[in-house]
Design an enzyme around this catalytic site. Sequence first.
Site, short mmCIF file in Angstrom:
data_model
loop_
_atom_site.label_atom_id
_atom_site.label_comp_id
_atom_site.label_asym_id
_atom_site.label_seq_id
_atom_site.Cartn_x
_atom_site.Cartn_y
_atom_site.Cartn_z
N ARG A 73 31.97 60.56 3.23
CA ARG A 73 33.65 60.23 2.35
C ARG A 73 33.73 60.90 1.28
NH1 ARG A 73 36.83 56.70 6.92
NH2 ARG A 73 37.55 57.83 8.27
N GLY B 125 37.18 61.19 15.27
CA GLY B 125 36.45 59.95 14.65
C GLY B 125 35.32 60.32 15.87
N LYS C 279 41.75 57.92 26.60
CA LYS C 279 42.74 58.11 27.69
C LYS C 279 43.88 59.82 27.58
CE LYS C 279 43.14 52.86 26.89
NZ LYS C 279 43.88 52.42 25.37
N GLY D 279 42.69 59.35 12.40
CA GLY D 279 44.13 59.88 13.81
C GLY D 279 45.09 60.88 13.12
P1 ADP Z 1 38.14 60.80 19.38
O1 ADP Z 1 37.37 59.81 18.48
O2 ADP Z 1 37.26 62.09 19.13
O3 ADP Z 1 39.48 61.49 18.94
P2 ADP Z 1 38.41 59.06 21.90
O4 ADP Z 1 38.62 57.98 20.62
O5 ADP Z 1 40.03 59.66 22.26
O6 ADP Z 1 38.05 60.21 21.02
O7 ADP Z 1 37.49 59.12 22.83
C1 ADP Z 1 36.34 58.69 22.61
C2 ADP Z 1 35.61 57.73 23.60
O8 ADP Z 1 35.96 57.77 24.56
C3 ADP Z 1 34.26 57.55 23.41
O9 ADP Z 1 34.06 56.05 23.22
C4 ADP Z 1 33.65 57.39 25.12
O10 ADP Z 1 32.60 57.18 25.22
C5 ADP Z 1 35.33 57.00 25.88
N1 ADP Z 1 34.52 58.23 27.58
C6 ADP Z 1 34.77 59.33 27.49
N2 ADP Z 1 34.79 59.65 29.28
C7 ADP Z 1 33.95 58.88 29.27
C8 ADP Z 1 34.10 58.16 30.37
N3 ADP Z 1 34.50 59.46 31.57
N4 ADP Z 1 34.92 57.26 30.65
C9 ADP Z 1 34.63 56.13 29.94
N5 ADP Z 1 35.13 56.36 28.78
C10 ADP Z 1 35.06 57.33 28.25
MG MG Z 2 38.45 57.76 18.60
#
Ligand code: ADP
Ligand code: MG
Length: 397
Positions: free
Chosen positions: A35, A351, A198, A374
Amino acid sequence: MKKTIRDYDFNGKTALVRVDFNVPVKDGVVTGDDRIVKALPTINYLLDNGAKVVLMSHLGRPKGKYNKDMSLEVVAKKTSELLGKDVKFIPSKEVVDDDVIKEVKSLKEGEVALLENLRFNPGEEKNDDDFAKKLSSLGDIFVNDAFGTAHRAHASNVGVAKFLPSAAGLLIEKEIKYFDEALENPKRPFVAILGGSKVSDKIGVIENLLDKVDSLVIVGAMANTFLKSKGLEVGKSLVEDDKLDLARSIMVSAIDKSVELILPEDVVVAKKIVEGADSRTVELDDVDEDEMILDIGPQTVEKIKDVLKGANTVILNGPCGVFEIEEFSCGTMELAKALAEIDATVIVGGGDSVSAVEKAGVAEKLTHISTGGGASLEMLEGKILPGIDAIEEGENA
Ligand code: ADP
Ligand code: MG
């Protein structure tokens, strides 16, 4: 168009610059300087143009109280090292007081200072006018280069803009440029790959992008909710049972809007989410009741690669599987490598998505890696970010 630092003459002026120096610190040592590195172009630009530079940032969550473990002193040292120039740390438990004002006034052209952690002052997160006014007394022109906090309305990014002329720093300018181009005027075909954990986290993104993309790829745990809503067995996978109807309505909506919706066609399953777990790659109708879907399978990867071949704009937000664990990282890693090879504008937000493309070693080959988790999520949701909104509009607006 927002005003940028190129719209001002900084010669002899003091630039009050909000940066995102919320870096990892362990035992008094900065353990990740990414950063800080990302803020250097703006700092160097200002110095090259004759400014005095006063930097301000938050670090961690001190909740409006002084906490010596969250002091920015170590960050000032690290910034000095990276900038190759002394960064004067001006500490105060209230962030701004008479002594701080005096020290800032005594800065000379070409000098750089860093204030104490903004969040030691309760006025920061409350976007308190008095605190914002005090901060603004430290500079002539306010520069916001902290994309990571642009989705928050705080005194140091929104409040100060009321009292000073304002500009986007080079980093925020770049973030706005890539997100705006992709969301408002994308080169088509435009493909979004949404994964992660999610549906509820990403629903705003899905809804916003459904009106814009040509193809929408849904992977990660989020896809499980869609698969279950289609009546498929997903065993013990992470699923949001209260989002099954929502998943169905998104599928209908995609048809209405002629968006190609791509879901996993094969998956990697296991009984435990641990390193070295026994895993198998199966067709969708072959998931056992006691198994979890933890990655996409090779057939799905090929399918996504086919869609990517013709793409001109791609947004990746969310990994395809539990990429932190070797056994379930293949889909995410393969996809990251595929993104590095195509001739398209590729934007990565989120992230974990950023960690994933870094882990795959392809970050440098992608067009834009967003610096705000975020904030990038809110950009993709089509929201107006208060920290960006507060920056003055330029003449050509
Ligand atoms: P980002 O930070 O890129 O927006 P998220 O925070 O939404 O992504 O999600 C990341 C998390 O989702 C990771 O820690 C990963 O382990 C989890 N994840 C991805 N696919 C699955 C799965 N099939 N089952 C459980 N967790 C998952
Ligand atoms: Mg995340």
